[in-house]
Design an enzyme around this catalytic site. Structure first.
Site, PDB file in Angstrom:
ATOM      1  CD  GLU A  69      39.435 -22.273   0.302  1.00  0.00           C
ATOM      2  OE1 GLU A  69      39.236 -21.800  -0.917  1.00  0.00           O
ATOM      3  OE2 GLU A  69      38.605 -21.627   0.967  1.00  0.00           O
ATOM      4  NE  ARG A 102      33.528 -21.463   6.005  1.00  0.00           N
ATOM      5  CZ  ARG A 102      32.505 -21.425   5.591  1.00  0.00           C
ATOM      6  NH1 ARG A 102      31.512 -22.183   5.297  1.00  0.00           N
ATOM      7  NH2 ARG A 102      32.678 -20.555   4.467  1.00  0.00           N
ATOM      8  CB  THR A 146      37.236 -19.551   6.638  1.00  0.00           C
ATOM      9  OG1 THR A 146      36.558 -20.279   5.678  1.00  0.00           O
ATOM     10  CG2 THR A 146      36.232 -18.873   7.375  1.00  0.00           C
ATOM     11  CE  LYS A 194      35.228 -17.699  -1.110  1.00  0.00           C
ATOM     12  NZ  LYS A 194      35.449 -18.371  -0.042  1.00  0.00           N
TER      13      LYS A 194
END
Ligand code: 3PG
Length: 213
Positions: free
Chosen positions: A42, A46, A70, A130
């Site tokens: 993943e 960021r 993110t 998540k």
């Protein structure tokens, strides 16, 4: 079951990566994960250039399952999708982000930590979320409590997962996989310590095998 969810469930773990030099580091990092037995990554938004890393890995390491993390806006969903991301992960549940993923037909795991958020995910048609930030939000005890009313929901706990608590999370039947940055920290990547990353992945894979068989 959705094929992406099935693959993530089988691997039991999801390396969460921040790449500050995507063009330089994406492929050596992918190789370190592959060498450690993890054809899954993943790459988070960021840092700048996440979509470049996603595209590079998709092109040159087609055996890897590549997600975008993110993901905070529909624009980032589209950038990740165009780069070839197989799935999206976000820290919170943003309806517009989830709906954009659904429209594109891309698997999405939005971050949820309350019953209300989980119900919103269910309303949107999702079957797995998540659980973030896992340790801070109550860890395994919280997942067990949430699993009682939401029996069909799969959780990907992320945030504070380590080699030490990974097995405890994986023993929980509603946990499909655990996410974590410990397998490839920004420091390990900055130092090009690919061997350490491979070693952390191997140790993680061993724990997954021990727990899931
Ligand atoms: C994430 O982005 O999903 C989490 O910040 C990862 O959490 P960790 O660094 O505690 O593994």
């Amino acid at each position: 079951m959705d094929p992406i969810r099935r693959s993530i469930t089988l691997l039991g773990t999801l390396p969460v990566i921040r790449l500050d030099h995507p063009e330089r580091d994406a492929l050596p990092l992918a190789d370190a994960l592959l060498e450690g037995g993890l054809p899954l990554i993943e790459i988070t938004f960021r840092a700048e250039g996440a979509e470049k890393a996603i595209a590079q890995i998709r092109k040159h390491r087609p055996e890897m399952l590549v997600g975008a993390g993110t993901v905070l806006t529909p624009g980032q969903v589209k950038a990740a999708y165009d780069a070839g991301a197989h799935f999206m992960v976000s820290p919170g549940l943003n309806r517009r982000v989830v709906e954009t993923c659904l429209t594109l037909g891309t698997a999405v795991f939005p971050g949820c930590m309350t019953p209300t958020e989980i119900e919103t995910a269910i309303e949107l048609g999702l079957e797995a979320v998540k659980f973030f930030p896992a340790e801070q939000a109550g860890g395994i005890a919280m997942i067990k409590a949430l699993s009682a009313p939401y029996r069909t929901i799969g959780f990907v706990p992320t945030g504070g997962v380590t080699l030490e608590n990974l097995a405890d999370y994986l023993r929980c039947p509603s946990v499909i996989a655990c996410g974590g940055s410990y397998m490839a920290t920004p420091k390990m990547i900055e130092e090009h310590n690919w061997r350490a990353i491979t070693e952390m992945c191997r140790r993680t894979v061993d724990i997954v095998k021990q727990v899931k068989g």
